[in-house]
Design a protein around this motif. Sequence first.
Motif, PDB file in Angstrom:
ATOM      1  N   ARG A  69       1.579  28.313  36.188  1.00  0.00           N
ATOM      2  CA  ARG A  69       0.538  29.263  35.821  1.00  0.00           C
ATOM      3  C   ARG A  69      -0.686  29.027  36.692  1.00  0.00           C
ATOM      4  N   TYR A 197       6.166  33.873  38.654  1.00  0.00           N
ATOM      5  CA  TYR A 197       6.362  32.686  37.812  1.00  0.00           C
ATOM      6  C   TYR A 197       6.273  33.071  36.330  1.00  0.00           C
ATOM      7  N   LYS A 205       4.911  36.417  26.544  1.00  0.00           N
ATOM      8  CA  LYS A 205       4.723  35.011  26.188  1.00  0.00           C
ATOM      9  C   LYS A 205       3.239  34.648  26.107  1.00  0.00           C
ATOM     10  N   LYS A 206       2.715  33.985  27.119  1.00  0.00           N
ATOM     11  CA  LYS A 206       1.335  33.497  27.030  1.00  0.00           C
ATOM     12  C   LYS A 206       0.344  34.660  26.917  1.00  0.00           C
ATOM     13  N   HIS A 226      -0.635  27.911  20.059  1.00  0.00           N
ATOM     14  CA  HIS A 226       0.259  27.271  21.033  1.00  0.00           C
ATOM     15  C   HIS A 226       0.943  26.094  20.328  1.00  0.00           C
ATOM     16  N   SER A 248       0.699  21.991  27.420  1.00  0.00           N
ATOM     17  CA  SER A 248       1.919  22.279  28.173  1.00  0.00           C
ATOM     18  C   SER A 248       2.548  20.996  28.714  1.00  0.00           C
ATOM     19  N   ASP A 277       7.033  26.727  21.231  1.00  0.00           N
ATOM     20  CA  ASP A 277       5.844  26.992  22.045  1.00  0.00           C
ATOM     21  C   ASP A 277       4.758  27.805  21.335  1.00  0.00           C
ATOM     22  N   PHE A 299      11.540  28.706  27.153  1.00  0.00           N
ATOM     23  CA  PHE A 299      11.248  28.652  28.587  1.00  0.00           C
ATOM     24  C   PHE A 299      10.813  27.212  28.833  1.00  0.00           C
ATOM     25  N   ARG A 375      12.220  25.223  35.487  1.00  0.00           N
ATOM     26  CA  ARG A 375      12.376  25.694  34.107  1.00  0.00           C
ATOM     27  C   ARG A 375      13.779  26.208  33.822  1.00  0.00           C
ATOM     28  N   ALA A 437       2.530  21.660  34.581  1.00  0.00           N
ATOM     29  CA  ALA A 437       2.679  23.046  34.107  1.00  0.00           C
ATOM     30  C   ALA A 437       1.540  23.937  34.561  1.00  0.00           C
ATOM     31  N   PHE A 455      -5.325  29.524  26.936  1.00  0.00           N
ATOM     32  CA  PHE A 455      -4.663  30.643  26.234  1.00  0.00           C
ATOM     33  C   PHE A 455      -5.535  31.372  25.223  1.00  0.00           C
TER      34      PHE A 455
HETATM   35  C1  OXD Z   1       4.571  26.940  28.891  1.00  0.00           C
HETATM   36  C2  OXD Z   1       3.239  26.416  29.211  1.00  0.00           C
HETATM   37  O1  OXD Z   1       4.926  26.915  27.710  1.00  0.00           O
HETATM   38  O2  OXD Z   1       2.877  26.358  30.399  1.00  0.00           O
HETATM   39  O3  OXD Z   1       5.269  27.415  29.787  1.00  0.00           O
HETATM   40  O4  OXD Z   1       2.517  26.055  28.274  1.00  0.00           O
END
Ligand code: OXD
Length: 591
Positions: A69, A197, A205-206, A226, A248, A277, A299, A375, A437, A455
């Motif tokens: 990320r 990515y 997701k995020k 999270h 992460s 997650d 993931f 991953r 991460a 996040f």
């Molecule tokens: C993930 C993170 O869950 O980066 O991929 O937190």
Amino acid sequence: MNDLKELKSWVNSCAKLCQPDSIIWIDGSAEQKARLEKEAVESQEITLLNQEKLPGCFLHRTAINDVARTEHLTFICTRKKHDAGPINNWMPPKVAYKKASAIFKGSMKGRAMYVIPFSMGPVGSEFSKIGVELTDSRYVVLNMLIMSRAGEEVLKQLQKTQEFTKCLHSKADLDINRRLILHFPEDNAIWSVNSGYGGNVLLGKKCLSLRIAGYLAKREGWFAEHMLIMGIEEPSGHIEYIAAAFPSACGKTNLAMLVPPEGLKRKGYRIWTVGDDIAWMRIDSDGTLWAINPESGFFGVAPGTNAKSNPSMLATIKKDTIFTNVLLAPDNTVWWEGADGRTPESGVDWQGRTWKPGMTDENGKPIKGAHPNARFTTPISNCPSASFRLEQHHGVPISAIIFGGRRSHLTPLVFESFNWQHGVFVGATMASERTAAQVGKVGEVRRDPMAMLPFCGYNMADYFRHWLKMGRRMLNPPKIFHANWFRTDEHGKFLWPGYGENLRILEWILDRCNNKVEAVDSPIGYIPRAHDIDMTGLRLPARAQEKLFTINKTDWLEEAEDVKKFFKRFGKDLPQELWKEYKALLRRLKK
Ligand code: OXD
Ligand code: MN
């Protein structure tokens, strides 16, 4: 029933901007998935792995500079800067749309645009939210089919509810200099461009389930966190559920799938994995907190996944899995650093180069076969410990919340907060050593409140206020704990074995929730009495238990200085309750 007019007109306007060759609606069928896989193999976006050993599995490699990320390219675009707060990168929506439109313009030429209607959470549940992602990447489509419930069923639901998050993604030309991950909470929209990515492009997701959902959760009175969710079946057969926030790559996935160690297995413990997650949690009519995992896949980080760290995950990823940035072994299977068994004699590394064990770069550093943030994307339904309550619309009741970080010094193995308000302070002052991460210097300690630093989709001071308010609304709030599996001795060796052994700590946590054991008062919270943690069958190095629970007041006062600096960033916005807790901590430490 309406005819999804808003959705269709948005799809058309995005198509006008991105100029794809065609528009393909994802229906969620096995036939369409198989067709996309075939096309993605032909276009070399993915490689078919050994189908005897890994049925339904594929390998994908991202661009070399697109492996994690990119928090510095991630923005919250609210009309007022103040609403994004001092932690987030901010861009005014007008500027962001203009800047990104120029990049999206014509970005899908020569490709198809896929329309993915997806539900985060079981379709039709009170908890769930619908999103529609437009993307020019088949890899994204195939991942979204694992990570979310996607397809026609969701469109039917959308006809009833109307509301959805507009998610636009284009890999464009993967140019890092024109990469942007933009969130528009006020428009319920996400735009992501020039990345491939997962954390940047699987927008359910995020981006949706944490940043946008967090904004909605504050408005609607729930939590988007999270956190992993797991059920611990006690010897009596009763199952208690906990939620835990760790930054992460700090072991959330391994904890969520923990296998009880022999010593405790005999007692009859069993673990049920709900999520690894993200947790969406609501206060139910019984005044307690209930949670769902909005995702339907994992993931997970591949390096370090082995029979010791996570045997359940090894079983899960044997089929239907997409591996990203791992080593391709000569028998067309996959390998990563920290995998079981023998290292392959050769292979193709995550960058697509010939690889042999022991190879070093120009600085003499070992060349890794897999990227440290390699991953796998894999369905929860394949997991041997998957909870039987995953599809239940109501979720599971939460008895305890655990915050945790990776700290080689300072924080003890576990402690309990004095009450909800103190627990929010414990979460708000969490810190952790940086992992692979996220882009940045690995090992550096950074404050990461509730593991939400990257996040939180709005001003974090308001987020803390929301946490305090939610506590006041609950009749029976979960107890809040802090855990640190990563404390080391003076030689840098881990003091605690971690993995399955962490169940010993969870057992204590549940005993505390059920008022079964007393605890010792300390300046930072309640600490276990030595004999209350079941150590059957576990041999710790000499004095490890004592060292694991040492609270060094000088170090904690230093930590408090850093907390003060962090809190000051929020100025007058920081809830007074947190300053009160801060002062109370200082008083206790100086006593
Ligand atoms: C993930 C993170 O869950 O980066 O991929 O937190
Ligand atoms: Mn995560």
